[in-house]
Design a protein around this motif. Structure first.
Motif, PDB file in Angstrom:
ATOM      1  N   TYR A  97      41.756  46.314 -23.180  1.00  0.00           N
ATOM      2  CA  TYR A  97      40.799  46.868 -24.147  1.00  0.00           C
ATOM      3  C   TYR A  97      41.008  48.367 -24.328  1.00  0.00           C
ATOM      4  N   PHE A  98      41.113  49.104 -23.231  1.00  0.00           N
ATOM      5  CA  PHE A  98      41.262  50.553 -23.339  1.00  0.00           C
ATOM      6  C   PHE A  98      42.662  50.946 -23.824  1.00  0.00           C
ATOM      7  N   VAL A  99      43.653  50.123 -23.531  1.00  0.00           N
ATOM      8  CA  VAL A  99      44.987  50.369 -24.081  1.00  0.00           C
ATOM      9  C   VAL A  99      44.960  50.203 -25.604  1.00  0.00           C
ATOM     10  N   LEU A 100      44.246  49.189 -26.071  1.00  0.00           N
ATOM     11  CA  LEU A 100      44.138  48.961 -27.510  1.00  0.00           C
ATOM     12  C   LEU A 100      43.397  50.101 -28.210  1.00  0.00           C
ATOM     13  N   LEU A 101      42.399  50.657 -27.534  1.00  0.00           N
ATOM     14  CA  LEU A 101      41.701  51.813 -28.110  1.00  0.00           C
ATOM     15  C   LEU A 101      42.664  52.983 -28.283  1.00  0.00           C
ATOM     16  N   CYS A 102      43.559  53.142 -27.325  1.00  0.00           N
ATOM     17  CA  CYS A 102      44.569  54.201 -27.450  1.00  0.00           C
ATOM     18  C   CYS A 102      45.519  53.926 -28.612  1.00  0.00           C
ATOM     19  N   CYS A 103      45.715  52.630 -28.902  1.00  0.00           N
ATOM     20  CA  CYS A 103      46.666  52.248 -29.948  1.00  0.00           C
ATOM     21  C   CYS A 103      46.170  52.571 -31.351  1.00  0.00           C
ATOM     22  N   ILE A 104      44.914  53.039 -31.470  1.00  0.00           N
ATOM     23  CA  ILE A 104      44.436  53.503 -32.774  1.00  0.00           C
ATOM     24  C   ILE A 104      45.372  54.583 -33.304  1.00  0.00           C
ATOM     25  N   ALA A 105      45.951  55.347 -32.351  1.00  0.00           N
ATOM     26  CA  ALA A 105      46.873  56.421 -32.741  1.00  0.00           C
ATOM     27  C   ALA A 105      48.090  55.878 -33.478  1.00  0.00           C
ATOM     28  N   GLY A 149      44.586  61.044 -45.199  1.00  0.00           N
ATOM     29  CA  GLY A 149      43.308  61.593 -44.759  1.00  0.00           C
ATOM     30  C   GLY A 149      42.462  60.740 -43.841  1.00  0.00           C
ATOM     31  N   ILE A 150      43.011  59.656 -43.273  1.00  0.00           N
ATOM     32  CA  ILE A 150      42.163  58.812 -42.423  1.00  0.00           C
ATOM     33  C   ILE A 150      41.795  59.505 -41.119  1.00  0.00           C
ATOM     34  N   PHE A 151      42.550  60.550 -40.731  1.00  0.00           N
ATOM     35  CA  PHE A 151      42.241  61.276 -39.504  1.00  0.00           C
ATOM     36  C   PHE A 151      41.658  62.660 -39.778  1.00  0.00           C
ATOM     37  N   ASN A 152      41.176  62.860 -41.000  1.00  0.00           N
ATOM     38  CA  ASN A 152      40.502  64.117 -41.319  1.00  0.00           C
ATOM     39  C   ASN A 152      39.106  64.134 -40.709  1.00  0.00           C
ATOM     40  N   ASN A 163      37.447  55.619 -37.003  1.00  0.00           N
ATOM     41  CA  ASN A 163      37.851  55.196 -35.652  1.00  0.00           C
ATOM     42  C   ASN A 163      36.793  54.337 -34.964  1.00  0.00           C
ATOM     43  N   THR A 164      35.519  54.633 -35.185  1.00  0.00           N
ATOM     44  CA  THR A 164      34.492  53.786 -34.574  1.00  0.00           C
ATOM     45  C   THR A 164      34.481  52.400 -35.208  1.00  0.00           C
ATOM     46  N   TYR A 165      34.771  52.339 -36.511  1.00  0.00           N
ATOM     47  CA  TYR A 165      34.837  51.036 -37.183  1.00  0.00           C
ATOM     48  C   TYR A 165      35.994  50.200 -36.644  1.00  0.00           C
ATOM     49  N   VAL A 166      37.160  50.829 -36.496  1.00  0.00           N
ATOM     50  CA  VAL A 166      38.336  50.117 -35.983  1.00  0.00           C
ATOM     51  C   VAL A 166      38.135  49.740 -34.517  1.00  0.00           C
ATOM     52  N   ALA A 167      37.623  50.672 -33.718  1.00  0.00           N
ATOM     53  CA  ALA A 167      37.432  50.416 -32.285  1.00  0.00           C
ATOM     54  C   ALA A 167      36.457  49.270 -32.043  1.00  0.00           C
ATOM     55  N   ALA A 168      35.466  49.120 -32.918  1.00  0.00           N
ATOM     56  CA  ALA A 168      34.475  48.058 -32.753  1.00  0.00           C
ATOM     57  C   ALA A 168      35.103  46.673 -32.859  1.00  0.00           C
ATOM     58  N   VAL A 202      39.984  60.083 -28.055  1.00  0.00           N
ATOM     59  CA  VAL A 202      41.122  59.699 -28.894  1.00  0.00           C
ATOM     60  C   VAL A 202      40.974  60.293 -30.295  1.00  0.00           C
ATOM     61  N   SER A 203      39.760  60.224 -30.842  1.00  0.00           N
ATOM     62  CA  SER A 203      39.509  60.740 -32.191  1.00  0.00           C
ATOM     63  C   SER A 203      39.677  62.259 -32.243  1.00  0.00           C
TER      64      SER A 203
END
Length: 276
Positions: free
Chosen positions: A25-33, A52-55, A63-68, A126-127
């Motif tokens: 789970y936490f590895v996948l959260l890192c994979c947002i990058a 601009g997705i990381f603005n 990131n909270t939407y993807v992480a959820a 991460v964000s």
């Protein structure tokens, strides 16, 4: 409370499957990058990070939407945690050793809150790194605006994991509990359709739908795609307009907190009623 948490995490860490799921789970959260390296085949290629997705402050929403989405990994851990209590008879042993049923439920709820809090801190870290690397806006006032999405993420996880905890106690078997979770999701949509079609009409049904457990959790962080400037510009070119309300509202938080209280109290009531 620390003693109760320690007991729970010793159980989880000694379970190989739970350990693998938590780490994954936490590895996948890192994979947002890794989203930053995805390239659209437009011209010479356009990276997602370039649109601009990381603005800041949009990154908190995205990131909270993807992480959820990855919360299902910890949902399996929560459900399995309860199933193992029954199958390994550790629940009965804990009660024999002097742990009250109230303390037992409290220990599970503290685990839920801890998972949610650590996940939120992790997504924040991460964000922040991704934003500082890719964002076009680095003013402090902009960076720390819209942090409400992180709070909504935390509340969403607490509510969802509390529901999973309730299902784990109600069903006692992890596979059946997860199956029940999927059935409940389908039931909410079918019930919404029935309300709108046969009983209340669609306008009223849409308002009632916002009070459903899973729907209310979903409403906390709405899809961020149509909020992106590049998507809006593309929509304008084809005659489509996006005017959604993307932000977190206090009443949406209260609805999920209400369901969380119901699930935790329901878990305790079930445990108190059963002859173990």
């Amino acid at each position: 409370m620390l003693r109760l948490l320690q007991i729970e995490f010793i159980k989880l860490w000694n379970n190989k499957s739970s350990k693998i799921l938590i780490i994954s789970y936490f590895v996948l959260l890192c994979c947002i990058a890794l989203i930053s390296v995805i390239k659209f085949p437009l011209g010479e290629g356009v990276h997602l990070a370039d649109i601009g997705i990381f603005n800041f402050p949009y990154i908190w929403h995205f990131n909270t939407y993807v992480a959820a989405i990855f919360k299902l990994f910890l949902a399996i851990v929560i459900v399995s945690m309860m199933a193992n209590e029954y199958s390994n008879k550790t629940l009965k042993q804990n009660l024999i050793d002097g742990l009250s049923k109230k303390e037992f439920i409290l220990s599970k709820f503290l685990t839920v809150v801890t998972f949610s809090l650590v996940s939120t801190i992790f997504v924040f870290g991460v964000s922040m790194v991704l934003g500082l690397v890719y964002s076009d806006y680095n003013e402090v006032s902009i960076i720390f605006s819209e942090l409400g999405f992180l709070f909504a993420f935390f509340i969403k996880l607490v509510g969802f994991f509390s529901f999973c905890l309730f299902l784990g106690i109600f069903v006692k078997r992890s596979a059946f509990a997860l199956g029940f979770l999927i059935l409940w999701l389908i039931f909410e949509q079918l019930f919404f359709g029935f309300l709108g079609w046969k009983i209340t009409g669609w306008d009223v049904a849409n308002k009632i739908k916002d009070f459903f457990p899973l729907e209310s959790m979903s409403n906390l962080i709405k899809e961020p795609g149509t909020r992106l400037d590049a998507v809006k510009a593309l929509g304008n070119q084809v005659g489509a307009e996006f005017s959604s309300d993307y932000y977190v509202h206090w009443y949406e938080i209260l609805i999920v907190l209400g369901w969380t209280a119901i699930f935790i109290y329901g878990s305790y009531a079930l445990l108190k009623k059963r002859d173990l």
